[in-house]
Design an enzyme around this catalytic site. Structure first.
Site, short mmCIF file in Angstrom:
data_model
loop_
_atom_site.label_atom_id
_atom_site.label_comp_id
_atom_site.label_asym_id
_atom_site.label_seq_id
_atom_site.Cartn_x
_atom_site.Cartn_y
_atom_site.Cartn_z
N ASP A 92 12.51 -0.68 17.21
CA ASP A 92 11.17 -1.25 17.39
C ASP A 92 11.05 -1.82 18.80
OD1 ASP A 92 10.32 -0.78 14.79
OD2 ASP A 92 10.76 -2.80 14.08
N ARG A 113 7.77 6.67 18.94
CA ARG A 113 6.66 6.21 18.09
C ARG A 113 5.66 5.52 19.02
NH1 ARG A 113 8.28 1.21 14.89
NH2 ARG A 113 9.11 2.54 13.26
P1 FDA Z 1 -6.44 -1.57 15.53
O1 FDA Z 1 -5.81 -2.89 15.73
O2 FDA Z 1 -7.55 -1.17 16.45
O3 FDA Z 1 -6.94 -1.49 14.03
C1 FDA Z 1 -7.65 -0.38 13.52
C2 FDA Z 1 -7.97 -0.61 12.05
O4 FDA Z 1 -6.76 -0.69 11.31
C3 FDA Z 1 -8.65 -1.96 11.75
O5 FDA Z 1 -10.03 -1.86 11.91
C4 FDA Z 1 -8.24 -2.19 10.31
O6 FDA Z 1 -9.00 -1.39 9.43
C5 FDA Z 1 -6.82 -1.67 10.30
N1 FDA Z 1 -5.85 -2.74 10.61
C6 FDA Z 1 -5.12 -2.85 11.74
N2 FDA Z 1 -4.29 -3.91 11.69
C7 FDA Z 1 -4.52 -4.49 10.49
C8 FDA Z 1 -3.98 -5.62 9.83
N3 FDA Z 1 -3.03 -6.37 10.37
N4 FDA Z 1 -4.44 -5.93 8.59
C9 FDA Z 1 -5.39 -5.17 8.00
N5 FDA Z 1 -5.94 -4.08 8.56
C10 FDA Z 1 -5.52 -3.75 9.79
N6 FDA Z 1 3.88 -2.88 17.48
C11 FDA Z 1 4.81 -3.21 18.42
O7 FDA Z 1 4.47 -3.93 19.36
N7 FDA Z 1 6.09 -2.76 18.31
C12 FDA Z 1 6.49 -1.94 17.29
O8 FDA Z 1 7.66 -1.55 17.23
C13 FDA Z 1 5.52 -1.58 16.31
N8 FDA Z 1 5.84 -0.76 15.26
C14 FDA Z 1 4.84 -0.30 14.43
C15 FDA Z 1 5.13 0.65 13.45
C16 FDA Z 1 4.11 1.20 12.69
C17 FDA Z 1 4.43 2.25 11.67
C18 FDA Z 1 2.75 0.79 12.92
C19 FDA Z 1 1.62 1.41 12.16
C20 FDA Z 1 2.49 -0.18 13.84
C21 FDA Z 1 3.51 -0.74 14.59
N9 FDA Z 1 3.23 -1.73 15.52
C22 FDA Z 1 4.20 -2.07 16.44
C23 FDA Z 1 1.94 -2.48 15.47
C24 FDA Z 1 0.90 -1.93 16.43
O9 FDA Z 1 1.29 -2.20 17.75
C25 FDA Z 1 -0.48 -2.56 16.17
O10 FDA Z 1 -0.40 -3.93 16.42
C26 FDA Z 1 -1.03 -2.35 14.78
O11 FDA Z 1 -0.72 -1.10 14.28
C27 FDA Z 1 -2.57 -2.51 14.77
O12 FDA Z 1 -3.15 -1.57 15.62
P2 FDA Z 1 -3.91 -0.23 15.11
O13 FDA Z 1 -3.36 0.90 15.89
O14 FDA Z 1 -3.77 -0.08 13.66
O15 FDA Z 1 -5.39 -0.39 15.60
#
Ligand code: FDA
Length: 314
Positions: free
Chosen positions: A136, A187
């Protein structure tokens, strides 16, 4: 802007000892306790049950034994040995042997040698069971050290691992090129930490634009990349780019966090896309939980509602 502020506030609260104590008391003890939405449980048994339920829905998983920012040598070693046990137990239960590890959990804050030794232990354990280790990515103060540790072990033959790149960081295009040259699996995420403006994008549209640009590089030159997001716009852009390039659906995978957008992951599986769910478990769930709240302030209402249903011990 609002999201950056919310991330900053929750990253301060994540260090609160009092809040952690209160949350630990109520957050996990029943099926419907608030932290259960994001964390599979505190024990290996709870983890196995959660993973089996996901696998029954044709979802792959990666297992995160929660913990981070360990400053004690013994605790770092013990975290690495715990990961080895998790992989053994997972192999015995016939579930996924794909794990996600934070380097500060296994000694990055102590010194580089401790961290590398412990990571090697985790990688050896993964080798024994045919497993895969995803490193991560933590906040930007660890990015260079994380990539350097990764590269050091990769170059001596530990290639059963992958890394994470955050689109919010301005440095990421160069890091992607460096990891692609190695042949490493990346990732791609937006980034979960509150970062200074001079090194990171703060506006959602800039983070999203960088995400799409990096996704295109990964789908073109990467090695089985993982597109990790719940954002339908990012997912649609990925599917559209893959279709334009005539890539098979199996050339990359989507990854989502446990408990989030179950509708979306069902739709992706129905389309024939490989989908992996990141499944966190263990007692050290508080900082992870706070990051999820910081990403989406609407989650606070959900927590307050569940607290109303609690029946605290007195
Ligand atoms: P965005 O934040 O724009 O959200 C898009 C939509 O997703 C929202 O409108 C909502 O519907 C849904 N959503 C997102 N977050 C939500 C929440 N907390 N609760 C409810 N709904 C939510 N980061 C990092 O810094 N280091 C890492 O190693 C990882 N590893 C990792 C693994 C995996 C499998 C995922 C999916 C994510 C990570 N992340 C991470 C977290 C990533 O950086 C990010 O903070 C979150 O995924 C939220 O961003 P989105 O891409 O989902 O988009």
């Amino acid at each position: 802007m609002l999201q950056a502020l919310s991330k900053a506030m929750f990253s301060v609260l994540a260090d609160s000892v009092v809040l952690k104590k209160i949350a630990s008391r109520y957050g996990m003890r029943r099926e419907r306790s608030f932290a259960r939405r994001f964390v599979a449980g505190e024990t290996m048994e709870e983890l196995i049950a959660a993973v089996r339920a996901l696998e029954a829905q044709r979802l792959e998983t990666t297992l995160d034994h929660l913990g981070e920012r360990v400053t004690d040598r013994e605790a770092a070693l013990s975290a690495a040995l715990d990961y080895a046990e998790v992989m053994k137990a997972a192999a015995a239960a016939g579930i996924s042997r794909n794990v996600s590890v934070k380097l500060t959990q296994i000694g990055l804050d102590i010194d580089r040698a401790t961290c590398i030794d412990n990571l090697r232990r985790v990688l050896e354990a993964a080798r024994e069971v045919g497993g895969f280790v995803r490193i991560d990515m933590e906040d930007s103060s660890y990015t260079s050290d994380t990539l350097d540790a990764f590269e050091t072990l990769w170059k001596i033959g530990y290639t059963n691992m992958g890394v994470v790149i955050q689109s919010c960081l301005r440095r990421s295009p160069e890091d992607v090129r460096r990891m692609n040259r190695l042949g490493a699996r990346i990732r791609l995420v937006k980034g979960a930490y509150s970062e200074p403006r001079d090194i990171a994008y703060h506006r959602k549209q800039d983070v999203d634009q960088a995400f799409v640009a990096l996704m295109e590089v990964l789908l073109t030159d990467g090695h089985y990349p993982a597109i990790a997001t719940h954002d339908p716009a990012m997912i649609d852009a990925t599917l559209a780019f893959a279709a334009a390039k005539h890539l098979p659906r199996t050339a990359f995978e989507f990854q989502l966090l446990y408990g989030l957008r179950r509708d979306l992951r069902r739709q992706l599986v129905a389309k024939g896309c490989p989908v992996r769910v990141y499944v966190p478990f263990g007692k050290e769930w508080f900082p992870y939980f706070m990051r999820r709240l910081g990403e989406r302030p609407a989650n606070i209402a959900f927590v307050l509602k569940s607290l109303g249903r609690e029946d605290p011990d007195r």
